[in-house]
Design an enzyme around this catalytic site. Structure first.
Site, mmCIF file in Angstrom:
data_model
loop_
_atom_site.group_PDB
_atom_site.id
_atom_site.type_symbol
_atom_site.label_atom_id
_atom_site.label_comp_id
_atom_site.label_asym_id
_atom_site.label_seq_id
_atom_site.Cartn_x
_atom_site.Cartn_y
_atom_site.Cartn_z
ATOM 1 N N TYR A 1 0.835 -1.201 0.000
ATOM 2 C CA TYR A 1 0.000 0.000 0.000
ATOM 3 C C TYR A 1 0.866 1.246 0.000
ATOM 4 O O TYR A 1 2.068 1.193 0.269
ATOM 5 C CB TYR A 1 -0.949 0.002 1.201
ATOM 6 C CG TYR A 1 -0.318 0.364 2.531
ATOM 7 C CD1 TYR A 1 -0.489 1.630 3.081
ATOM 8 C CD2 TYR A 1 0.439 -0.567 3.248
ATOM 9 C CE1 TYR A 1 0.079 1.960 4.306
ATOM 10 C CE2 TYR A 1 1.012 -0.243 4.467
ATOM 11 C CZ TYR A 1 0.830 1.025 4.991
ATOM 12 O OH TYR A 1 1.400 1.357 6.190
ATOM 13 N N ARG B 1 8.155 3.983 -4.861
ATOM 14 C CA ARG B 1 8.251 2.994 -3.779
ATOM 15 C C ARG B 1 7.252 1.862 -3.989
ATOM 16 O O ARG B 1 7.554 0.692 -3.704
ATOM 17 C CB ARG B 1 8.041 3.660 -2.423
ATOM 18 C CG ARG B 1 8.286 2.722 -1.242
ATOM 19 C CD ARG B 1 8.284 3.440 0.078
ATOM 20 N NE ARG B 1 7.001 4.057 0.369
ATOM 21 C CZ ARG B 1 6.771 4.837 1.428
ATOM 22 N NH1 ARG B 1 7.757 5.104 2.282
ATOM 23 N NH2 ARG B 1 5.580 5.364 1.633
ATOM 24 N N ARG C 1 -8.698 -20.765 -0.860
ATOM 25 C CA ARG C 1 -7.567 -20.377 -0.021
ATOM 26 C C ARG C 1 -6.436 -21.385 -0.183
ATOM 27 O O ARG C 1 -6.628 -22.591 -0.010
ATOM 28 C CB ARG C 1 -7.996 -20.309 1.444
ATOM 29 C CG ARG C 1 -6.887 -19.866 2.399
ATOM 30 C CD ARG C 1 -7.389 -19.833 3.832
ATOM 31 N NE ARG C 1 -6.364 -19.333 4.736
ATOM 32 C CZ ARG C 1 -5.407 -20.096 5.298
ATOM 33 N NH1 ARG C 1 -5.345 -21.393 5.041
ATOM 34 N NH2 ARG C 1 -4.505 -19.552 6.112
ATOM 35 N N LYS D 1 6.574 -1.926 1.817
ATOM 36 C CA LYS D 1 5.407 -1.354 2.498
ATOM 37 C C LYS D 1 4.206 -2.285 2.320
ATOM 38 O O LYS D 1 3.335 -2.073 1.463
ATOM 39 C CB LYS D 1 5.103 0.046 1.966
ATOM 40 C CG LYS D 1 4.175 0.860 2.870
ATOM 41 C CD LYS D 1 4.108 2.306 2.397
ATOM 42 C CE LYS D 1 3.141 3.135 3.222
ATOM 43 N NZ LYS D 1 3.613 3.343 4.609
ATOM 44 N N GLU E 1 12.037 2.552 14.348
ATOM 45 C CA GLU E 1 11.187 3.632 13.839
ATOM 46 C C GLU E 1 9.951 3.748 14.710
ATOM 47 O O GLU E 1 9.802 3.035 15.707
ATOM 48 C CB GLU E 1 10.815 3.386 12.376
ATOM 49 C CG GLU E 1 10.209 2.027 12.087
ATOM 50 C CD GLU E 1 10.147 1.727 10.590
ATOM 51 O OE1 GLU E 1 10.224 2.659 9.770
ATOM 52 O OE2 GLU E 1 10.004 0.536 10.248
ATOM 53 N N LEU F 1 11.261 1.370 7.037
ATOM 54 C CA LEU F 1 10.646 1.838 5.807
ATOM 55 C C LEU F 1 11.425 3.030 5.269
ATOM 56 O O LEU F 1 11.815 3.919 6.029
ATOM 57 C CB LEU F 1 9.195 2.239 6.060
ATOM 58 C CG LEU F 1 8.404 2.653 4.820
ATOM 59 C CD1 LEU F 1 8.174 1.459 3.900
ATOM 60 C CD2 LEU F 1 7.076 3.281 5.208
#
Length: 285
Positions: free
Chosen positions: A33, A52, A101, A148, A180, A205
């Site tokens: 995302y 990114r 699944r 991310k 972070e 990140l």
């Protein structure tokens, strides 16, 4: 008026937005995302976010179903349809859905692309003016934090613990060093006035706002050190702050109930915040 969202090529009211229950983003957090901030109805640092996104997808082998130009057009269309002047655009891309699944996946799976806007006040932020309190918390995330992904359960648990302790966020600790924030990059300013933040690696990140702030700090003739720092060093700092796409810069005024500096937003953090907002407005597209 109901918010309009984007799902796999269609702009629909959010109440009508649907994806398969077999989507791997839902079942496995097999998704990436990005969040791009919006100021004055324009996208801020969007080229960095799209770069990114492309890197994250390359690392995980997730296909991007539209061109970079089409993605930007989708973002701008949502901003216009929802009348967003200030806030953000959330983009999520999953590997896609299959018939059932299964941990394994086929190489020809079609990805799922979802975007929506969020209107919120970013510039005149009461939180930024008073600063936030954080707590230290063990970093239990996986070892590719540079990608991310939507695997955010550790961050959710950490932020919940912070709120339960009367704080706003966490600073994550690994092997005694700060990695972070819960959803942000972390910085301190030493008593000598040096700006310190952890260097880029797979452990954090690669923040788009971080990259812009480092350039602004350099242009402001601040001494910068990209190195590891301990939570004890943070306790003794003159200032501390975080950065992210939708916070820009938020000063940290206490860590683990210990006041940082004078216990109020410091001049370096506020200067960088103002500098960033001014530059962002000038460069937004």
């Amino acid at each position: 008026m109901e918010r309009i969202v984007y799902v796999n090529g269609a702009y629909v009211p959010e109440s009508e937005a649907k994806i398969s229950i077999f989507d791997r983003g839902f079942l496995f957090a097999d998704a990436v995302y990005e969040v791009t901030s919006v100021l004055d109805g324009k996208l801020v640092d969007n080229a960095g976010h799209m770069a990114r996104l492309e890197r994250s997808c390359h690392e995980l082998g997730i296909k991007i179903p539209v061109s970079a130009e089409e993605l930007v057009e989708i973002q701008r269309t949502l901003i216009k349809k929802n009348g967003v002047e200030e806030g953000g655009v959330y983009l999520q891309l999953t590997r896609g859905a299959e018939s059932d699944r299964d941990f394994s996946y086929s190489e020809d799976i079609e990805p799922t692309l979802v975007l929506f806007t969020q209107a919120k006040q970013l510039v005149n932020s009461a939180i930024a003016q008073k600063g936030i309190k954080v707590i230290s918390y063990d970093d239990i995330r996986w070892r590719r934090r540079d990608i991310k992904t939507t695997s955010l359960l550790p961050a959710c648990l950490a932020k919940h613990a912070a709120h339960a302790a009367g704080a706003s966020d966490v600073w994550l600790i690994e092997d005694g060093y700060v990695t972070e924030g819960g959803s942000s990059n972390a910085y301190i300013v030493t008593q000598e006035g040096t700006l310190v933040t952890r260097p880029l690696s797979n452990d954090i990140l690669h923040g788009i706002t971080r990259a812009a702030l480092m350039k602004l700090a350099e242009d402001s003739d601040l001494k910068i050190e990209e190195r590891l720092f301990t939570i004890e060093e943070a306790y003794a700092a003159k200032e501390a702050f975080i950065s992210s796409a939708t916070t820009f810069v938020w000063p940290v005024v206490a860590i683990d109930d210990r006041e940082i500096g004078e216990g109020k937003p410091g001049p370096v953090a506020m200067k960088l915040r103002d500098f960033y907002i001014r530059t962002a407005r000038e460069m937004a597209e």
